[in-house]
Scaffold this active site. Structure first.
Site, short mmCIF file in Angstrom:
data_model
loop_
_atom_site.label_atom_id
_atom_site.label_comp_id
_atom_site.label_asym_id
_atom_site.label_seq_id
_atom_site.Cartn_x
_atom_site.Cartn_y
_atom_site.Cartn_z
N GLU A 17 -26.48 1.78 -75.52
CA GLU A 17 -26.82 3.07 -76.16
C GLU A 17 -26.41 3.06 -77.63
O GLU A 17 -25.96 2.04 -78.16
CB GLU A 17 -26.09 4.23 -75.44
N ARG A 100 -17.88 13.45 -70.98
CA ARG A 100 -17.75 12.42 -72.01
C ARG A 100 -18.81 12.63 -73.08
O ARG A 100 -19.78 13.36 -72.88
CB ARG A 100 -17.93 11.03 -71.40
N ASN A 102 -22.06 11.45 -75.33
CA ASN A 102 -23.22 10.64 -74.98
C ASN A 102 -23.93 10.09 -76.20
O ASN A 102 -23.72 8.96 -76.58
CB ASN A 102 -24.19 11.41 -74.09
N ASN A 148 -29.48 13.86 -74.91
CA ASN A 148 -29.84 12.55 -75.42
C ASN A 148 -30.68 12.65 -76.69
O ASN A 148 -31.31 13.68 -76.97
CB ASN A 148 -30.64 11.77 -74.36
N ASP A 196 -35.12 9.56 -73.15
CA ASP A 196 -33.74 9.19 -73.47
C ASP A 196 -33.60 9.16 -74.99
O ASP A 196 -34.01 10.08 -75.68
CB ASP A 196 -33.40 7.86 -72.80
#
Length: 283
Positions: A17, A100, A102, A148, A196
């Site tokens: 990512e 968390r 991202n 995202n 995404d």
């Protein structure tokens, strides 16, 4: 048909990512969220390096005054290389231990836009934040399950992002660093996968990593799909433009939960267009 190359290296990403092309360094930076690593690839030499962080790391973005900032755990850290040093800049307040960081992006003013999400990807307990001049504030009222792909359009007028769990890419107008109300820009259909990470090209088209569909898709400025590039992995997670001429599309993927030859690979794609240099964080 677009040329697709697997970048050679000695490991794959559990969950790749957070891509960033550093014009200053001539290098691609990206993260392995679940592998807790930051990676660096220099196309001129083919060298790939990797550093262990010690916690989940969602993204890395260049810093205008030098070095980088990264989302680690539930905090924002400053990162430098050669030697590798990672120090916390700010904690994200009020985030539960089950959440968390991202994904994130910087805008033309040098502000960061970033999301948080639950580790389990199972409930809308995440939020969307703005980090500016060292201060963090809630940027959008809606809760998120899997935020995202923040991306700023080439004019700097719009910020786009998605909640992958909803299958919708949203668009906000940006007014002096403040988000306007969100509106649906693209609603994914059956067979498109889940939206995404994403990046704009220089022509104002949006490239979207399609998780579960094994491809990246190019959408027109009106939100219509106009091109699809197949990749030899199913869990495609993010994309960004890079290379000396910004004419390479780099794409991350995930090995977590799949048994695929190229799951977790970093791909280099010839997209037939150019991108734009990314904005850095300014503090």
């Amino acid at each position: 048909m677009a040329a697709v190359r697997v970048v050679p290296r000695d490991r794959v990403d559990v969950l790749g990512e957070g891509l960033f092309w550093s014009v200053r360094d001539g290098a691609l930076l990206w993260t392995d969220i679940l592998g807790r690593r930051i990676n660096r690839f220099r196309p001129a030499t083919g060298q790939v390096e990797s550093w262990e962080v010690g916690d989940v790391v969602g993204w890395i973005i260049g810093r205008a005054k030098g070095g980088f900032v990264a989302g680690i755990g539930r905090s924002i850290a400053q990162v430098s290389f050669d030697p590798f040093i990672c120090e916390t800049l700010a904690d994200i307040p009020g985030e539960p231990a089950t959440n968390r960081v991202n994904d994130a992006a910087a805008d033309p003013q040098g502000q960061l836009w970033l999301g948080t999400m639950p580790y389990a990807c199972d409930a809308p307990t995440g939020s969307f934040y703005r980090f500016s001049k060292g201060g963090i504030s809630r940027a959008a009222p809606e809760p998120f399950t899997i935020p995202n792909g923040p991306a700023i359009d080439p004019t700097g007028r719009f910020l786009l992002h998605t909640d992958s769990a909803m299958g919708v890419i949203f668009r906000h107008e940006l007014h002096d660093g403040v988000l306007g109300p969100r509106e649906p820009f693209v609603t994914f259909e059956n067979g498109w996968g889940s939206p995404d990470g994403m990046a704009f090209d220089a022509e104002g088209h949006l490239w979207v990593a399609c998780w579960g569909a094994g491809c990246v898709t190019r959408f027109s400025p009106e939100g219509r799909p106009v091109r699809r590039i197949e990749l030899p992995a199913s869990q495609i997670s993010n994309c960004t433009f890079g290379g000396a001429d910004l004419d390479r599309l780099y794409v991350t993927s995930a090995a977590d939960g799949v048994d695929e030859e190229h799951g977790g690979a970093l791909f280099e794609v010839d997209p037939g267009c150019r991108g734009l240099p990314p904005f850095p964080y300014e503090d």
